[in-house]
Design a protein around this motif. Structure first.
Motif, PDB file in Angstrom:
ATOM      1  N   UNK A  82       0.855  -1.184   0.000  1.00  0.00           N
ATOM      2  CA  UNK A  82       0.000   0.000   0.000  1.00  0.00           C
ATOM      3  C   UNK A  82       0.887   1.228   0.000  1.00  0.00           C
ATOM      4  N   UNK A  83       0.430   2.264  -0.697  1.00  0.00           N
ATOM      5  CA  UNK A  83       1.180   3.515  -0.768  1.00  0.00           C
ATOM      6  C   UNK A  83       0.357   4.614  -0.099  1.00  0.00           C
ATOM      7  N   UNK A  84       0.959   5.274   0.872  1.00  0.00           N
ATOM      8  CA  UNK A  84       0.360   6.386   1.583  1.00  0.00           C
ATOM      9  C   UNK A  84       1.116   7.648   1.194  1.00  0.00           C
ATOM     10  N   UNK A 127       0.017   9.559  -7.904  1.00  0.00           N
ATOM     11  CA  UNK A 127      -1.004   8.966  -8.772  1.00  0.00           C
ATOM     12  C   UNK A 127      -1.237   7.499  -8.456  1.00  0.00           C
ATOM     13  N   UNK A 128      -0.223   6.821  -7.956  1.00  0.00           N
ATOM     14  CA  UNK A 128      -0.347   5.404  -7.630  1.00  0.00           C
ATOM     15  C   UNK A 128      -0.779   5.160  -6.181  1.00  0.00           C
ATOM     16  N   UNK A 129      -0.817   6.213  -5.382  1.00  0.00           N
ATOM     17  CA  UNK A 129      -1.125   6.076  -3.957  1.00  0.00           C
ATOM     18  C   UNK A 129      -2.533   5.542  -3.722  1.00  0.00           C
ATOM     19  N   UNK A 130      -2.643   4.678  -2.743  1.00  0.00           N
ATOM     20  CA  UNK A 130      -3.935   4.153  -2.303  1.00  0.00           C
ATOM     21  C   UNK A 130      -4.653   5.180  -1.440  1.00  0.00           C
ATOM     22  N   UNK A 131      -3.866   5.921  -0.649  1.00  0.00           N
ATOM     23  CA  UNK A 131      -4.412   6.904   0.266  1.00  0.00           C
ATOM     24  C   UNK A 131      -3.584   8.180   0.170  1.00  0.00           C
TER      25      UNK A 131
END
Length: 165
Positions: A82-84, A127-131
């Motif tokens: 996950x990317x924050x 742009x790819x972040x989940x949150x």
């Protein structure tokens, strides 16, 4: 393994977020060079650690271009990723740097140019972040609460405390 990539602009709260994640059981690393990421995950997996958080940001420099490939390889290896992304308005970032009297890690003296350059460099990660969390209106305690509320319950049983008089 659950891997949380904490990224965002300088002054956005990445260090605060990393400390909050460490408090809830994540193994945390700041500014790990991306080419070392596969070895890091392999070594950490041998320890039985289930959760890791790492800060990846514009300080990576040229290594940042390998971000998408490294993330694909982690997912292909079966890791949850996950990317924050932590962000704040420019005026808030300018105030935070002024208050701390720190130089921007990218360009140093021209703070406005540094912030603009960093935003361009980090656009693919955002742009790819989940949150995406806008930390502009949050103090450090509120940001810590947001992080712990969102990530503090992964894999942990529900705890209920009753107090009776």
């Amino acid at each position: 393994m659950n891997i949380l990539v904490v990224t965002g602009v300088s002054g956005g709260g990445k260090s605060t977020a990393l400390r909050a994640l460490e408090d809830v059981g994540y193994y945390c690393v700041d500014n790990l060079p991306l080419p070392l990421l596969p070895q890091f995950v392999l070594l950490l997996g041998k320890t039985g650690q289930k959760q890791a958080a790492l800060v990846i940001d514009a300080r990576e420099g040229e290594f940042l271009s390998g971000f998408h490939q490294e993330m694909r390889e982690l997912r292909a290896a079966g890791h949850s990723l996950e990317i924050l992304f932590l962000d704040a308005p420019d005026d808030v970032l300018l105030r935070r740097f002024s208050e701390t009297r720190r130089r921007h890690p990218i360009h140093g003296d021209d703070l406005r140019a540094a912030i603009a350059h960093e935003r361009r460099e980090l656009r693919p990660l955002r742009e790819e972040a989940h949150t995406v969390v806008d930390t502009g209106a949050l103090n450090v305690h509120q940001l810590k609460g947001v992080i712990q509320e969102r990530y503090g319950r992964l894999g942990q049983p529900l705890t209920l405390t009753l107090l009776s008089f």
